[in-house]
Design an enzyme around this catalytic site. Structure first.
Site: not given
Ligand SMILES: Nc1ncnc2c1ncn2[C@@H]1O[C@H](COP(=O)(O)O)[C@@H](OP(=O)(O)O)[C@H]1O
Ligand SMILES: [Mg+2]
Ligand SMILES: [Mg+2]
Ligand SMILES: [Mg+2]
Length: 347
Positions: A46, A71, A134, A136-137, A139, A255, A258, A272, A284
């Protein structure tokens, strides 16, 4: 206005950041996954990815002053006890840049890396040009060795005009359909879109030319596929899918991959909604949204309004994000309204 120079810089930055992330993922240990103050995970990838994108954009676009909203922050990296971790990130960034001929001989200190990450502190907004990253989206997906993305977008006067997304573990073929597992799949896709010019996909590895992608033209909801986040099931998604008559189970991936998968027709719907009232960050969704809309899709909230990226780091939107095709949008919104009423959810 054309964004050729910006697109070339963004593709270079994201490709290099993806290379760095793949190096980290190969050898990542659970002990190397840190936890941020909001309890979410973060890794060297990240931080390293954010440093690489920041350094590459700055060098490629000089003398323009870079405004980057990203981020990661350096607070934890500057604390005592982080020295070894920071050294390892600096080495990663150095090695990644050295793999690119034009950057091979640039010296880089730990302070340069911290400053590059800190450049991501822009506040964005509705005036001027801001890059949104972002690094790493997904993570959590990255840590499990599954789907993740590097997402970079350019905001001009509050609108996303360009997006680039690397999905290093996404197959070049559909992520949804069962493929013949006896043949090795080719993994790693780079998606990019510029306003008015469509969405393209190319393999992350090799020199194959980009191909234009379009969302699915399928209008038969019985055969439709829908995507949602991996981390936890959201009950209203099931109720919406049932009202639409979708037969298949949801496909759960981490991430913005999708958005990318939907843009090339792997699925027709990405829902979502959140359980906890989590506020959505623009990083995101910025790259993913233009990649979907330029491929003929729609991205909106539960009221059908487009997402607003002009209010700083948080998205300004009403409950729920819906990503689908233009043809299916009215049907999906009707099912969303009915499900929200049944569950006493407010917009
Ligand atoms: N409780 C929550 N509800 C919704 N989104 C969240 C969450 N906690 C973290 N996220 C966000 O959702 C992203 C991941 O999306 P997805 O669920 O589609 O994989 C995360 O990005 P990062 O991994 O960059 O931190 C974070 O920003
Ligand atoms: Mg993200
Ligand atoms: Mg990220
Ligand atoms: Mg993150």
């Amino acid at each position: 206005m054309s964004y050729e120079k910006e697109l070339a810089a963004a593709k270079k930055a994201v490709s290099l950041a993806a290379r760095l992330s793949q190096e980290v993922q190969k050898t990542l240990l659970q002990s190397q996954v840190w936890t941020k103050s909001d309890r979410s995970p973060v890794t060297a990838a990240d931080y390293g990815s954010q440093a690489v994108v920041s350094l590459v954009l700055e060098r490629e676009l000089q003398p323009v002053k870079l405004s980057l909203l990203a981020e990661e922050e350096t607070g934890d990296l500057r604390k005592k006890g982080s020295e070894v971790f920071l050294e390892s990130i600096t080495k990663l960034v150095k090695d990644t840049l050295a793999s690119e001929e034009s950057y091979a001989s640039s010296p880089l200190s730990t302070e340069d890396v911290l400053n590059a990450i800190d450049r991501g502190k822009s506040e964005g907004g509705c005036r001027g040009c801001h890059w949104v990253l972002d690094p790493i989206d997904g993570t959590r997906g990255f840590v499990r060795g599954e789907q993740y993305a590097v997402g970079l977008a350019l905001l001009v006067e509050g609108k996303v005009v360009l997006g680039v997304m690397a999905c290093p573990n996404l197959p070049l073929a559909s992520v949804v359909c069962e493929t013949d597992k006896s043949f090795p799949e080719t993994l790693g896709c780079l998606f990019f879109a510029t306003t008015g010019l469509g969405t393209y996909m190319e393999p992350l590895q090799g020199n194959s030319p980009p191909q234009k992608v379009r969302v699915s033209s399928n209008e038969n909801l019985e055969e439709a596929k829908f995507l949602e986040s991996y981390h936890r099931p959201i009950p209203i998604h099931g109720s919406i899918a049932e009202k639409l008559g979708i037969k298949a189970l949801p496909v759960r991936i981490d991430s913005q991959a999708k958005y990318a998968a939907l843009s090339r027709g792997d699925a027709e719907i990405y829902l979502r909604f959140t359980l906890s009232g989590h506020r959505e960050y623009i990083w995101d969704h910025a790259a993913g949204s233009i990649i979907t809309t330029e491929a003929g899709g729609v991205v909106c909230d539960a009221t059908g309004e487009s997402l607003d990226f002009s209010n700083g780091k948080y998205l300004a939107h009403k409950t729920g994000i819906i990503v689908t095709t233009k043809k299916l949008k009215p049907l999906v919104l009707k099912a969303v309204r009915e499900s929200m009423e049944e569950e006493n959810l407010q917009f």
